[in-house]
Design a protein around this motif. Structure first.
Motif, PDB file in Angstrom:
ATOM      1  N   PRO A 134       5.192 -22.398   1.849  1.00  0.00           N
ATOM      2  CA  PRO A 134       4.321 -21.225   1.981  1.00  0.00           C
ATOM      3  C   PRO A 134       4.401 -20.568   3.350  1.00  0.00           C
ATOM      4  N   GLN A 135       4.564 -21.367   4.404  1.00  0.00           N
ATOM      5  CA  GLN A 135       4.597 -20.833   5.762  1.00  0.00           C
ATOM      6  C   GLN A 135       5.818 -19.966   6.033  1.00  0.00           C
ATOM      7  N   SER A 136       6.869 -20.113   5.238  1.00  0.00           N
ATOM      8  CA  SER A 136       8.092 -19.353   5.452  1.00  0.00           C
ATOM      9  C   SER A 136       8.324 -18.271   4.411  1.00  0.00           C
ATOM     10  N   MET A 137       7.379 -18.057   3.530  1.00  0.00           N
ATOM     11  CA  MET A 137       7.538 -17.036   2.510  1.00  0.00           C
ATOM     12  C   MET A 137       7.529 -15.646   3.115  1.00  0.00           C
ATOM     13  N   SER A 138       8.422 -14.819   2.625  1.00  0.00           N
ATOM     14  CA  SER A 138       8.509 -13.444   3.079  1.00  0.00           C
ATOM     15  C   SER A 138       9.154 -12.606   1.989  1.00  0.00           C
ATOM     16  N   GLU A 139       9.253 -11.323   2.234  1.00  0.00           N
ATOM     17  CA  GLU A 139       9.886 -10.408   1.298  1.00  0.00           C
ATOM     18  C   GLU A 139      11.304 -10.848   0.960  1.00  0.00           C
ATOM     19  N   ARG A 140      11.963 -11.493   1.891  1.00  0.00           N
ATOM     20  CA  ARG A 140      13.371 -11.855   1.727  1.00  0.00           C
ATOM     21  C   ARG A 140      13.602 -13.216   1.096  1.00  0.00           C
ATOM     22  N   ALA A 181       0.840  -1.181   0.000  1.00  0.00           N
ATOM     23  CA  ALA A 181       0.000   0.000   0.000  1.00  0.00           C
ATOM     24  C   ALA A 181       0.884   1.242   0.000  1.00  0.00           C
ATOM     25  N   PRO A 182       0.368   2.372  -0.466  1.00  0.00           N
ATOM     26  CA  PRO A 182       1.161   3.603  -0.479  1.00  0.00           C
ATOM     27  C   PRO A 182       1.685   3.953   0.906  1.00  0.00           C
ATOM     28  N   GLY A 183       2.978   4.222   0.987  1.00  0.00           N
ATOM     29  CA  GLY A 183       3.587   4.596   2.250  1.00  0.00           C
ATOM     30  C   GLY A 183       3.871   3.443   3.190  1.00  0.00           C
ATOM     31  N   LYS A 184       3.607   2.211   2.763  1.00  0.00           N
ATOM     32  CA  LYS A 184       3.836   1.048   3.605  1.00  0.00           C
ATOM     33  C   LYS A 184       4.798   0.072   2.932  1.00  0.00           C
ATOM     34  N   GLU A 185       5.347  -0.830   3.733  1.00  0.00           N
ATOM     35  CA  GLU A 185       6.239  -1.850   3.204  1.00  0.00           C
ATOM     36  C   GLU A 185       5.441  -2.978   2.569  1.00  0.00           C
ATOM     37  N   ARG A 186       6.074  -3.664   1.637  1.00  0.00           N
ATOM     38  CA  ARG A 186       5.423  -4.798   1.000  1.00  0.00           C
ATOM     39  C   ARG A 186       5.267  -5.933   2.012  1.00  0.00           C
ATOM     40  N   GLU A 187       4.097  -6.579   2.004  1.00  0.00           N
ATOM     41  CA  GLU A 187       3.802  -7.611   2.970  1.00  0.00           C
ATOM     42  C   GLU A 187       3.253  -8.866   2.306  1.00  0.00           C
ATOM     43  N   PHE A 188       3.454  -9.980   2.977  1.00  0.00           N
ATOM     44  CA  PHE A 188       2.964 -11.264   2.507  1.00  0.00           C
ATOM     45  C   PHE A 188       1.451 -11.338   2.626  1.00  0.00           C
ATOM     46  N   VAL A 189       0.813 -11.925   1.624  1.00  0.00           N
ATOM     47  CA  VAL A 189      -0.634 -12.094   1.619  1.00  0.00           C
ATOM     48  C   VAL A 189      -1.019 -13.571   1.652  1.00  0.00           C
ATOM     49  N   ALA A 190      -0.510 -14.346   0.707  1.00  0.00           N
ATOM     50  CA  ALA A 190      -0.866 -15.762   0.605  1.00  0.00           C
ATOM     51  C   ALA A 190       0.212 -16.522  -0.144  1.00  0.00           C
TER      52      ALA A 190
END
Length: 124
Positions: A103-109, A40-49
């Protein structure tokens, strides 16, 4: 060239639905887990699914559990995100990504490949 191309974004009203698609090209992703992220604008990218390479295991962020469903089409190598009961807080640019991880360990990194994103806007 390896590409992940998202589509299906757009404008929806609160309580409505959208389905996002992620179409890979340039190589096979049959051995990769796939995930959806959003920013979202002004926020960090986050995991969804996220979904495992075989499609049998899925994992969701708490904020979307019970509302969003991730799936994949093995024959077409297409990944989907069905978004129901949309909320204004879901407004973001949604990204498809691939990784050799559960899937349980997925993240931005942990993701290896990223799409360019598709914008979802939910009005109140």
């Amino acid at each position: 060239q390896v590409q992940l191309v998202e589509s299906g974004g757009g404008l929806a009203q609160a309580g409505g639905s959208l389905r996002l698609s992620c179409a890979p090209s340039g190589r096979t992703f049959s051995s990769y887990g796939m995930g959806w992220f959003r920013q979202a604008p002004g926020k960090e990218r986050e995991f969804v699914a996220g979904i495992s390479r075989g499609g049998s295991i899925t994992h969701y962020a708490d904020s979307v559990k019970g509302r969003f469903t991730i799936s994949r089409d093995g024959a077409q190598n297409t990944v989907y995100l069905q978004m129901n009961s949309l909320k204004p807080e879901d407004t973001a640019k949604y990204y498809c990504a691939a990784a050799l991880t559960a899937p349980q360990s997925m993240s931005e990194r942990t993701m290896d490949y990223w799409g360019k994103g598709t914008l979802v806007t939910v009005s109140s």
